[in-house]
Design a protein around this motif. Structure first.
Motif, PDB file in Angstrom:
ATOM      1  N   ARG A 296       0.914  -1.348   0.033  1.00  0.00           N
ATOM      2  CA  ARG A 296      -0.015   0.011  -0.096  1.00  0.00           C
ATOM      3  C   ARG A 296       0.941   1.175   0.022  1.00  0.00           C
ATOM      4  O   ARG A 296       0.421   2.280   0.704  1.00  0.00           O
ATOM      5  CB  ARG A 296      -0.907   0.069   1.043  1.00  0.00           C
ATOM      6  CG  ARG A 296      -2.035  -1.280   1.200  1.00  0.00           C
ATOM      7  CD  ARG A 296      -3.079  -0.952   2.207  1.00  0.00           C
ATOM      8  NE  ARG A 296      -3.974  -1.793   2.020  1.00  0.00           N
ATOM      9  CZ  ARG A 296      -5.216  -1.779   3.060  1.00  0.00           C
ATOM     10  NH1 ARG A 296      -5.422  -0.873   3.632  1.00  0.00           N
ATOM     11  NH2 ARG A 296      -6.267  -2.620   2.760  1.00  0.00           N
TER      12      ARG A 296
ATOM     13  N   ASP B  65      -3.319   3.257   6.771  1.00  0.00           N
ATOM     14  CA  ASP B  65      -2.968   1.869   6.531  1.00  0.00           C
ATOM     15  C   ASP B  65      -3.552   0.784   7.596  1.00  0.00           C
ATOM     16  O   ASP B  65      -4.174  -0.313   7.225  1.00  0.00           O
ATOM     17  CB  ASP B  65      -1.578   1.422   6.266  1.00  0.00           C
ATOM     18  CG  ASP B  65      -1.116   2.096   4.892  1.00  0.00           C
ATOM     19  OD1 ASP B  65      -1.702   2.067   3.969  1.00  0.00           O
ATOM     20  OD2 ASP B  65      -0.096   3.027   4.865  1.00  0.00           O
ATOM     21  N   VAL B  66      -3.334   1.027   8.635  1.00  0.00           N
ATOM     22  CA  VAL B  66      -3.725   0.142  10.092  1.00  0.00           C
ATOM     23  C   VAL B  66      -4.304   0.839  10.948  1.00  0.00           C
ATOM     24  O   VAL B  66      -4.279   1.996  11.254  1.00  0.00           O
ATOM     25  CB  VAL B  66      -2.422  -0.605  10.484  1.00  0.00           C
ATOM     26  CG1 VAL B  66      -1.471  -1.367   9.121  1.00  0.00           C
ATOM     27  CG2 VAL B  66      -1.480   0.560  11.024  1.00  0.00           C
TER      28      VAL B  66
ATOM     29  N   LYS C 281      -3.742  -4.483  12.489  1.00  0.00           N
ATOM     30  CA  LYS C 281      -4.147  -4.941  10.910  1.00  0.00           C
ATOM     31  C   LYS C 281      -4.693  -3.831   9.902  1.00  0.00           C
ATOM     32  O   LYS C 281      -5.079  -2.615  10.625  1.00  0.00           O
ATOM     33  CB  LYS C 281      -5.530  -5.773  11.362  1.00  0.00           C
ATOM     34  CG  LYS C 281      -5.624  -6.845  12.540  1.00  0.00           C
ATOM     35  CD  LYS C 281      -4.582  -8.144  11.890  1.00  0.00           C
ATOM     36  CE  LYS C 281      -4.491  -9.123  12.809  1.00  0.00           C
ATOM     37  NZ  LYS C 281      -3.828  -9.261  14.024  1.00  0.00           N
ATOM     38  N   ASN C 282      -4.286  -4.179   8.686  1.00  0.00           N
ATOM     39  CA  ASN C 282      -4.687  -3.152   7.656  1.00  0.00           C
ATOM     40  C   ASN C 282      -6.177  -2.966   7.857  1.00  0.00           C
ATOM     41  O   ASN C 282      -7.022  -3.678   7.941  1.00  0.00           O
ATOM     42  CB  ASN C 282      -4.267  -3.995   6.414  1.00  0.00           C
ATOM     43  CG  ASN C 282      -2.806  -4.122   5.944  1.00  0.00           C
ATOM     44  OD1 ASN C 282      -2.377  -3.142   6.729  1.00  0.00           O
ATOM     45  ND2 ASN C 282      -2.587  -4.902   5.139  1.00  0.00           N
TER      46      ASN C 282
ATOM     47  N   SER D 247     -10.492   2.603   3.325  1.00  0.00           N
ATOM     48  CA  SER D 247      -9.460   3.359   2.506  1.00  0.00           C
ATOM     49  C   SER D 247     -10.162   4.367   1.600  1.00  0.00           C
ATOM     50  O   SER D 247      -9.673   5.528   1.640  1.00  0.00           O
ATOM     51  CB  SER D 247      -8.577   2.570   1.710  1.00  0.00           C
ATOM     52  OG  SER D 247      -7.879   1.830   2.567  1.00  0.00           O
TER      53      SER D 247
ATOM     54  N   SER E  30     -11.612  -3.857   8.804  1.00  0.00           N
ATOM     55  CA  SER E  30     -10.167  -4.316   8.673  1.00  0.00           C
ATOM     56  C   SER E  30     -10.432  -5.337   7.527  1.00  0.00           C
ATOM     57  O   SER E  30     -11.376  -5.997   7.405  1.00  0.00           O
ATOM     58  CB  SER E  30      -9.743  -5.165   9.835  1.00  0.00           C
ATOM     59  OG  SER E  30      -8.580  -5.839   9.484  1.00  0.00           O
TER      60      SER E  30
END
Length: 180
Positions: free
Chosen positions: A27, A80-81, A96-97, A103, A124
């Protein structure tokens, strides 16, 4: 470290191209900051840099306060997380993403709130057990840094007006905090 089998040459300006496959899986987007480390074996390591990552304890305290005052599950993320969590399984979410759907909410730069009868967005990409009820992007100097997310168990989604205002307030506060 895991070997990829990909070899790149450094050009005359000292640049190296990170392959598209690696950028996609990690990412890494155009304009993302990367930290550069060296190890004792003579290796060079690039790591995504997160401004929000430095707020670990602070964001955890915010999550705990929001959870105690609302009774709702909360997470604060970077781009991202999930950085910190309160009211839900920390092991299941922390680190965790975030999901591709979350996003997209970040990239849209608008506050998202679940609508009754609508499709619930997973928090997630690791698990669809928790879904987003309200998400407010954290903006600093025009950049999206992360978001404040109220969440619920997938089978028990309910939304309150207070969540919207609290998420908006905390996201605004964090954005201004990151600018200073």
């Amino acid at each position: 470290m895991k070997a990829t089998g990909i070899v790149r040459r450094i050009d005359d300006l000292g640049r190296v191209v990170i392959p598209k496959e690696i950028r996609r899986t990690m990412r890494i987007r155009e304009g993302d900051p990367l930290e550069i480390f060296t190890n004792s074996d003579g290796g060079v390591v690039f790591k995504k840099y997160s401004l929000m990552g430095g707020l670990g304890d602070f964001s955890a305290q915010l999550c705990d306060s929001l959870h105690k005052s609302t009774g709702r599950m909360v997470t604060i993320t970077d781009r991202d997380v999930c950085l910190s969590v309160a009211g839900a399984s920390r092991r299941e979410i922390t680190g965790k993403n975030i999901s591709p759907a979350l996003s997209q909410v970040l990239e849209g730069r608008q506050i998202y709130q679940y609508q009754e009868g609508g499709r619930a967005l997973p928090v997630s990409d690791y698990s669809d057990h928790y879904v987003v009820t309200t998400a407010a992007p954290i903006l600093a100097e025009g950049d999206v840094l992360g978001c404040v997310v109220f969440m619920a168990d997938a089978g028990k989604v309910s939304v309150g007006e207070d969540e919207y205002k609290l998420a908006q307030t905390i996201a605004g506060f964090l954005g201004r905090h990151m600018e200073s």
